[in-house]
Scaffold this active site. Structure first.
Site, PDB file in Angstrom:
ATOM      1  N   ASP A 174      50.963  -0.568 -58.870  1.00  0.00           N
ATOM      2  CA  ASP A 174      51.719   0.058 -57.791  1.00  0.00           C
ATOM      3  C   ASP A 174      52.184   1.446 -58.251  1.00  0.00           C
ATOM      4  OD1 ASP A 174      53.278  -0.546 -55.094  1.00  0.00           O
ATOM      5  OD2 ASP A 174      54.829   0.089 -56.494  1.00  0.00           O
ATOM      6  N   HIS A 183      49.359  -7.982 -52.849  1.00  0.00           N
ATOM      7  CA  HIS A 183      49.744  -6.792 -53.601  1.00  0.00           C
ATOM      8  C   HIS A 183      50.194  -7.086 -55.024  1.00  0.00           C
ATOM      9  CE1 HIS A 183      51.199  -2.748 -54.245  1.00  0.00           C
ATOM     10  NE2 HIS A 183      52.397  -3.211 -54.562  1.00  0.00           N
TER      11      HIS A 183
END
Length: 314
Positions: free
Chosen positions: A108, A290
């Site tokens: 991320d 994610h």
């Protein structure tokens, strides 16, 4: 898995004008340093599944809470979180341990920092492994303006910049609920709700999907953000356009060997032109969302270690 009680005790390392809370596993000076860079809104504990596997493979594993997170320094100035400062912290961390270079792994926002670090300090990066966020090519206009044109003013990147302090306060008031709603797996596709996504998450009473972690694991993240608040970590977003200017005259092509790991169900799209800018990139896709290294830890470890073995054999 390492439980919160068994996670390594941190050391506190002065770097680049701040102090970082750093967690380690493996033997120092074994010649195989690997630095794990967490994302938002996370903590070094997000690498709890990877640290033992990498240490067992002979690596000196270094997982800092980056500036603005956990018990690391949280400077007040917004500009203290630009890519020069964030990458400078990692370079100073290498200097502290006496390493000329290292393998850098990012997830991320941590991936964004690792891409920027590799552009700014290629001689200090041996190999790149990034999860979730592919290389972002520099746009013709500043990134926030570009994002606003495509996604509107409610996109959280834009909102964080155009309305400073608003989301920070809402997340601070709802820390436990926000993080519990954020860290989910098996989230079904759903149409976006009106308003800013992060504020919606902080107030949602019925989150989608399943919990990503146990209550004890989630408590590590909650206690960290209850201490720091969210402003210092959101300030990373408030430097996106500043980073756009910093990288203006930098060669945009990354020549280092790289592994890009995607989650097939992640909302972040895969890059269609990754090898245009990272010509030595290999790609792995996993059937998850994610939070790749926490959703599919064994598969993530296997992908990383196999790729590193191939690099050693090359």
């Amino acid at each position: 898995m390492i439980s919160p009680a068994d996670f390594p005790k941190p050391s506190f390392v002065p770097v680049n004008g701040v102090e970082l809370e750093v967690f380690e596993m493996g033997r120092q000076n074994a010649g195989k340093p690997i630095v794990l860079c967490h994302g938002w809104p996370e903590h070094a504990y997000s690498w709890r599944y990877q640290m033992p596997a990498l240490a067992a493979a002979g690596y000196h594993v270094i997982a800092p809470n980056q500036r603005g997170y956990g018990n690391s320094s949280c400077p007040a100035e917004v500009t203290a979180y630009d890519i020069n400062h964030l990458s400078g912290d990692l370079i100073a961390l290498l200097d502290h341990y006496g390493y000329e270079d290292a393998i850098f792994v990012g997830h991320d926002w941590g991936a964004n920092v690792v891409w920027g670090l590799t552009l700014l300090h290629p001689d200090r990066v041996k190999q790149v492994i990034n999860l979730a966020l592919p290389y972002q090519a520099r746009t013709e206009k500043p990134w926030i303006e570009f994002i606003e044109e495509f996604f509107g003013s409610d996109h959280y990147f834009v909102h964080f910049n155009r309305q400073p302090g608003v989301a920070d306060a809402v997340l601070d008031e709802n820390t436990s609920r926000f993080l519990g709603n954020m860290f989910r797996r098996n989230v079904p596709p759903a149409p976006p709700e009106p308003g800013m996504m992060m504020i919606n998450l902080a107030r949602a009473e019925a989150p989608l999907g399943d919990p990503l972690m146990s209550d004890a694991e989630l408590a590590v993240f909650i206690s960290a953000f209850e201490k720091t608040g969210f402003m210092s970590s959101i300030n990373w977003y408030r430097n996106i356009d500043r980073n756009w200017h910093i990288l203006a005259d930098v060669d945009p092509v990354i020549q280092k060997p790289a592994l890009m790991i995607y989650g097939d169900r992640d909302l972040i799209p895969k890059s269609e032109n990754l090898t245009d800018f990272v010509p030595r990139a290999d790609v792995v896709s996993l059937d998850c969302g994610h939070w790749i290294q926490q959703e599919m830890p064994e598969e993530t470890n296997r992908a990383i270690l196999r790729w590193l073995q191939r690099q050693d054999a090359a």
